[in-house]
Design an enzyme around this catalytic site. Structure first.
Site, PDB file in Angstrom:
ATOM      1  N   CYS B 130       0.838  -1.207   0.000  1.00 30.48           N
ATOM      2  CA  CYS B 130       0.000   0.000   0.000  1.00 30.48           C
ATOM      3  C   CYS B 130       0.871   1.254   0.000  1.00 30.48           C
ATOM      4  CB  CYS B 130      -0.949   0.023   1.193  1.00 30.48           C
ATOM      5  SG  CYS B 130      -2.074   1.443   1.152  1.00 30.48           S
ATOM      6  N   CYS B 133      -0.665   4.210   1.897  1.00 34.54           N
ATOM      7  CA  CYS B 133      -0.576   4.176   3.368  1.00 34.54           C
ATOM      8  C   CYS B 133       0.834   4.460   3.855  1.00 34.54           C
ATOM      9  CB  CYS B 133      -0.917   2.792   3.916  1.00 34.54           C
ATOM     10  SG  CYS B 133      -2.371   2.070   3.240  1.00 34.54           S
ATOM     11  N   ASP B 134       1.774   3.689   3.335  1.00 27.51           N
ATOM     12  CA  ASP B 134       3.109   3.651   3.931  1.00 27.51           C
ATOM     13  C   ASP B 134       4.139   4.514   3.212  1.00 27.51           C
ATOM     14  OD1 ASP B 134       2.075   1.803   5.746  1.00 27.51           O
ATOM     15  OD2 ASP B 134       2.568   0.100   4.483  1.00 27.51           O
TER      16      ASP B 134
END
Lengths: 79, 301
Positions: B130, B133-134
């Protein structure tokens, strides 16, 4: 004495949103650390959890990686 | 005995749940997460009624709507096996077992894995599926994006603004994603594109420290701290074997959302329905619930 809760998160991660929503729903106060803007605190999160995925919750020193509802409930004594 | 088990709580599963609740069916909805891929998508601009809405907010709307009914949502539970036994289905999860007359599989799709040494060990230790997200955690670091399609190009575009250096490891001869984004990446000073290249391992000690990449007979070691896997999606249907699937592993359904197994319905991205869209998945979920309701009604169990 309420437990000290810190959530390390990024604004774009859905599990971070759900974890924070869960805490709010249960009326748990927490500090939110946005690791996308604070690289120093991001490093702190990596040190504490030994990994780089978000969210990370620090509940009175207990480190929980990801939105692990059951562990969070146990750590907070909600069950 | 339940009337219905819905597996998955993305647009298809949640919509099916709303329809099932309105039909007063006795059912549960089981899912690892809520929202599925919609929760991970940045902005949605083609869901009727919303000119623009972040994916996570659309999911919140879906959930809010579902929760106006007393829907038994079993979140954080993962289905291990789905079996048909005479005139009922048994669903075994990592927590318990359920029995129902009908099942709607709406489990969507999940990230395809690389299948190389080091992938499992370094998951969340530099390797992620992701980028949204990261990605921000890799400020001023060197990273590799694996893939050459749209999601890989989007990840690379996002990372080139955050990371120090971005390697794009593409198995094909050319990037296959959007050409406008591909152009931007080609012109960026901190992006290196490796075409015809295959990642062969993820290496490191505690955290990712590099990857090995093979291009024809040449093997290269790239020192990176981040690996972003963006090589597409696979249907989350490994828990069910005895149902007709197509060559991509998608469950085949007819226009009534029926599979080839009586009482077993499927909806959304896990099926062979061509348009993988949030609004299509939602509509398919509605249809599947109505079909399941009809199935229970006409059978005298």
């Amino acid at each position: 004495m309420p437990k000290k809760v810190t959530v390390y998160s990024t604004p774009t991660c859905p599990y971070c949103t759900r974890a924070k929503q869960f805490l709010t729903d249960n009326r748990i106060a927490f500090d939110n650390v946005d690791v996308s803007v604070d690289t120093g605190r991001a490093e702190e999160m990596i040190q504490k959890s030994g990994q780089m995925g978000v969210p990370v919750l620090d509940i009175d020193g207990e480190i929980i990686v990801g939105f692990d509802r059951e562990r969070i409930q146990r750590a907070l004594g909600l069950t | 005995m339940l009337d219905l088990i819905i597996i998955g709580a993305g647009p298809a599963g949640i919509t099916a749940a709303i329809y099932a609740a309105r039909k007063k069916m006795n059912f549960v909805i089981i899912s690892r997460d809520v929202g599925g891929q919609t929760a991970w998508s940045g902005g949605v601009e083609n869901y009727t009624g919303y000119q623009f809405i972040p994916g996570i907010e659309l999911v919140a709307k879906f959930e809010e709507h579902m929760k106006t009914f007393a829907v038994p949502l079993h979140e954080g539970e993962s289905v291990q096996e789905l079996m048909r036994q005479r005139d009922m289905f048994v669903v075994r999860t990592d927590k318990t077992e359920y029995q129902a007359r009908t099942v709607i599989v709406a489990s969507g799709k999940q990230s395809r894995e690389l299948g190389v040494p080091g992938e499992k060990e370094f998951r969340n230790k530099g390797l992620t599926y992701c980028a949204t997200c990261d990605g921000p955690l890799f400020a001023n670091k060197d990273v590799a994006v694996i893939g050459g399609g749209n999601s890989a190009l989007d990840a690379a575009l996002q990372l080139m603004r955050i990371a120090r250096r971005v390697y794009l490891i593409n198995i094909a001869a050319e990037l296959t994603g959007d050409s406008a984004i591909a152009e931007k990446l080609k012109n960026a000073s901190n992006v290196a594109i490796y075409n015809n290249a295959r990642i062969t391992s993820v290496n490191g000690a505690q955290m990712v420290a590099g990857i090995t990449v093979q291009k024809a007979a040449l093997v290269d070691f790239l020192p990176v701290q981040g690996v972003f896997v963006e090589i597409g999606l696979i249907p989350s249907a490994e828990f069910i074997r005895d149902v007709r699937k197509n060559e991509y592993g998608e469950i085949m359904v007819n226009c009534k959302s029926e599979t080839d197994v009586p009482g077993l319905f499927a909806a959304g991205d896990v099926t062979d329905v061509p348009a993988k869209q949030i609004i299509v998945a939602a509509g398919e979920g509605a249809k599947a619930a109505l079909s399941a309701f009809h199935y229970v009604a006409i059978h005298s169990f």
